[in-house]
Scaffold this motif. Structure first.
Motif, PDB file in Angstrom:
ATOM      1  N   THR A 196     113.077  22.803  55.846  1.00 35.97           N
ATOM      2  CA  THR A 196     112.654  24.184  55.647  1.00 35.97           C
ATOM      3  C   THR A 196     113.190  25.062  56.767  1.00 35.97           C
ATOM      4  O   THR A 196     113.579  24.571  57.834  1.00 35.97           O
ATOM      5  CB  THR A 196     111.124  24.282  55.618  1.00 35.97           C
ATOM      6  N   TRP A 197     113.194  26.378  56.511  1.00 38.04           N
ATOM      7  CA  TRP A 197     113.694  27.349  57.489  1.00 38.04           C
ATOM      8  C   TRP A 197     112.718  28.509  57.571  1.00 38.04           C
ATOM      9  O   TRP A 197     112.256  29.006  56.547  1.00 38.04           O
ATOM     10  CB  TRP A 197     115.081  27.849  57.091  1.00 38.04           C
ATOM     11  N   ASN A 198     112.381  28.917  58.788  1.00 40.18           N
ATOM     12  CA  ASN A 198     111.468  30.044  58.995  1.00 40.18           C
ATOM     13  C   ASN A 198     112.025  30.924  60.110  1.00 40.18           C
ATOM     14  O   ASN A 198     111.524  30.928  61.230  1.00 40.18           O
ATOM     15  CB  ASN A 198     110.071  29.537  59.358  1.00 40.18           C
ATOM     16  N   PRO A 199     113.107  31.679  59.838  1.00 41.92           N
ATOM     17  CA  PRO A 199     113.823  32.416  60.890  1.00 41.92           C
ATOM     18  C   PRO A 199     112.962  33.471  61.576  1.00 41.92           C
ATOM     19  O   PRO A 199     112.089  34.081  60.962  1.00 41.92           O
ATOM     20  CB  PRO A 199     114.984  33.067  60.124  1.00 41.92           C
ATOM     21  N   ILE A 200     113.210  33.658  62.893  1.00 40.44           N
ATOM     22  CA  ILE A 200     112.449  34.649  63.656  1.00 40.44           C
ATOM     23  C   ILE A 200     112.938  36.059  63.366  1.00 40.44           C
ATOM     24  O   ILE A 200     112.214  37.029  63.611  1.00 40.44           O
ATOM     25  CB  ILE A 200     112.548  34.364  65.177  1.00 40.44           C
ATOM     26  N   TRP A 201     114.183  36.207  62.892  1.00 42.58           N
ATOM     27  CA  TRP A 201     114.760  37.469  62.443  1.00 42.58           C
ATOM     28  C   TRP A 201     115.304  37.238  61.035  1.00 42.58           C
ATOM     29  O   TRP A 201     115.368  36.087  60.578  1.00 42.58           O
ATOM     30  CB  TRP A 201     115.881  37.927  63.376  1.00 42.58           C
ATOM     31  N   PRO A 202     115.715  38.283  60.328  1.00 44.47           N
ATOM     32  CA  PRO A 202     116.314  38.065  59.013  1.00 44.47           C
ATOM     33  C   PRO A 202     117.457  37.058  59.087  1.00 44.47           C
ATOM     34  O   PRO A 202     118.310  37.121  59.973  1.00 44.47           O
ATOM     35  CB  PRO A 202     116.818  39.466  58.633  1.00 44.47           C
ATOM     36  N   ALA A 203     117.465  36.111  58.153  1.00 45.37           N
ATOM     37  CA  ALA A 203     118.442  35.018  58.194  1.00 45.37           C
ATOM     38  C   ALA A 203     119.875  35.538  58.179  1.00 45.37           C
ATOM     39  O   ALA A 203     120.751  35.012  58.883  1.00 45.37           O
ATOM     40  CB  ALA A 203     118.204  34.070  57.019  1.00 45.37           C
ATOM     41  N   TRP A 204     120.125  36.589  57.390  1.00 45.53           N
ATOM     42  CA  TRP A 204     121.493  37.109  57.293  1.00 45.53           C
ATOM     43  C   TRP A 204     121.970  37.639  58.637  1.00 45.53           C
ATOM     44  O   TRP A 204     123.146  37.487  58.993  1.00 45.53           O
ATOM     45  CB  TRP A 204     121.578  38.203  56.230  1.00 45.53           C
ATOM     46  N   LEU A 205     121.033  38.248  59.403  1.00 49.67           N
ATOM     47  CA  LEU A 205     121.406  38.786  60.707  1.00 49.67           C
ATOM     48  C   LEU A 205     121.740  37.653  61.679  1.00 49.67           C
ATOM     49  O   LEU A 205     122.721  37.730  62.435  1.00 49.67           O
ATOM     50  CB  LEU A 205     120.266  39.638  61.262  1.00 49.67           C
ATOM     51  N   LEU A 206     120.940  36.593  61.659  1.00 49.56           N
ATOM     52  CA  LEU A 206     121.206  35.447  62.536  1.00 49.56           C
ATOM     53  C   LEU A 206     122.532  34.785  62.180  1.00 49.56           C
ATOM     54  O   LEU A 206     123.289  34.381  63.070  1.00 49.56           O
ATOM     55  CB  LEU A 206     120.061  34.438  62.420  1.00 49.56           C
ATOM     56  N   VAL A 207     122.818  34.679  60.892  1.00 53.38           N
ATOM     57  CA  VAL A 207     124.083  34.066  60.462  1.00 53.38           C
ATOM     58  C   VAL A 207     125.266  34.912  60.911  1.00 53.38           C
ATOM     59  O   VAL A 207     126.266  34.385  61.417  1.00 53.38           O
ATOM     60  CB  VAL A 207     124.089  33.888  58.933  1.00 53.38           C
ATOM     61  N   VAL A 208     125.151  36.227  60.759  1.00 56.66           N
ATOM     62  CA  VAL A 208     126.250  37.118  61.167  1.00 56.66           C
ATOM     63  C   VAL A 208     126.484  37.047  62.673  1.00 56.66           C
ATOM     64  O   VAL A 208     127.625  36.880  63.133  1.00 56.66           O
ATOM     65  CB  VAL A 208     125.947  38.567  60.730  1.00 56.66           C
ATOM     66  N   VAL A 209     125.391  37.166  63.451  1.00 58.14           N
ATOM     67  CA  VAL A 209     125.529  37.123  64.915  1.00 58.14           C
ATOM     68  C   VAL A 209     126.058  35.764  65.363  1.00 58.14           C
ATOM     69  O   VAL A 209     126.949  35.673  66.221  1.00 58.14           O
ATOM     70  CB  VAL A 209     124.178  37.429  65.589  1.00 58.14           C
ATOM     71  N   GLY A 210     125.516  34.684  64.786  1.00 58.55           N
ATOM     72  CA  GLY A 210     125.983  33.350  65.141  1.00 58.55           C
ATOM     73  C   GLY A 210     127.450  33.154  64.817  1.00 58.55           C
ATOM     74  O   GLY A 210     128.205  32.576  65.614  1.00 58.55           O
TER      75      GLY A 210
END
Length: 330
Positions: A2-16
């Motif tokens: 499971t995944w429970n991101p601290i910020w919107p997942a799309w934002l974390l993926v883009v920044v990462g």
């Protein structure tokens, strides 16, 4: 998993992806094996941190989940004046953070949402039952960066509050809605404050909480995250230390428009949550995943310690080379 991101997942993926891409670019341009290894490890750090922020979990265990047919919307003033030091010697925003934590406990099982406002209003958290996510965001709240601040209105969040309440009511008309407004009432915009009456028509309870004193307090400036300067106190055009004071008239007007009570907050008084009759219960057992983010956080820390060691060694080598050069010059 499971995944429970601290910020919107799309934002974390883009920044990462951007950070990993930067490291790949550095790897391609590296001229030595040592530099290539450094860039590979930096890319690994970026990837591991991104995964940790996505809060992965595995498996499950049963927990008793409280449920309440209640939506709680927090509206927080983050203008520069909320940094005024008249909350037990500290900034007013410290008092807001403490009070939100108490209110979240008082409304256990409710859904929480958070709006902050300074020169503009921003929704920081959509409605969620995750009190931990609320706490994480609230703890990181800070006033707007001082150099970007301008005239602000105590009612700039009016439109967004009305929109959020209206959308939630459309989704589930049976849920009660509570609004808590936190601020000092200081109006620095030349425009007249708007009215919260339309939002008040969608509100089943809540409160307006005032922070500050009539004597007021000085305000430390808020610097950008990567600034190396020490913050100084904000000054007036005459060079005097600026003092911010509470404006209770504005706060009382907002409470009347929302149809809720007004309460002046002080460090030595307990906050009073709204009393709203809603159905609540445990909701039975639900399955929760075992968090794994801490494993990735530890891995990132270890890898970053290696980066620190490399930088310290490079500085030492550079100083040694300079020392040898000075000796040769003599």
């Amino acid at each position: 998993m499971t995944w429970n991101p601290i910020w919107p997942a799309w934002l974390l993926v883009v920044v990462g992806a951007l950070l990993v891409g930067l490291c790949v670019w550095g790897l391609v341009r590296a001229g030595t094996r040592r530099k290539r290894v450094d860039w590979m490890l930096r890319g690994l750090v970026a990837l591991v941190i991104a995964i940790a922020c996505l809060r992965p979990g595995i498996g499950s265990h049963s927990v008793e989940a409280a449920q309440s047919e209640l939506d709680v919307l927090f509206v927080v003033d983050t203008t520069a004046s909320m940094n005024a030091e008249d909350w037990n010697g500290g900034p007013r925003l410290d008092g807001v953070k403490q009070d939100i934590a108490q209110l979240a406990l008082a409304h256990a099982g409710a859904r929480f949402s958070l709006i902050t406002f300074d020169s503009q209003a921003v929704r920081r958290l959509p409605f969620t039952n995750d009190a931990t996510a609320l706490q994480s965001i609230v703890e990181r709240l800070s006033p707007e960066i001082t150099v970007y601040s301008g005239g602000s209105s105590v009612t700039v969040a009016n439109g967004l509050v009305n929109q959020v309440l209206g959308h939630a009511k459309e989704q589930d008309p049976d849920r009660a809605q509570v609004v808590y407004y936190f601020g000092d009432g200081e109006q620095t915009s030349s425009d007249a404050p708007e009215s919260f009456e339309q939002a008040g028509g969608k509100t089943d309870g809540g409160a307006v909480f005032g922070y500050g004193t009539n004597e007021g307090g000085p305000m430390l400036e808020t610097l950008a995250a990567f600034s190396t300067q020490a913050p100084e106190y904000i000054t007036t055009a005459d060079g005097e230390t600026a003092i911010s004071v509470i404006d209770e008239a504005n706060l009382q007007a907002i409470s009347e428009q929302l149809g809720v009570v007004y309460q002046l907050r002080t460090p030595d008084t307990a906050i009073t949550p709204a009393e709203v009759q809603v159905e609540s219960g445990t909701g039975g057992d639900v399955e929760a995943a075992f968090d794994l983010y801490w494993i990735f956080a530890i891995a990132a820390f270890v890898l970053m310690m290696r980066e620190v060691w490399v930088n310290v060694r490079s500085i030492a080598e550079l100083r040694g080379a300079r020392g040898a050069s000075d000796v040769d010059g003599d």
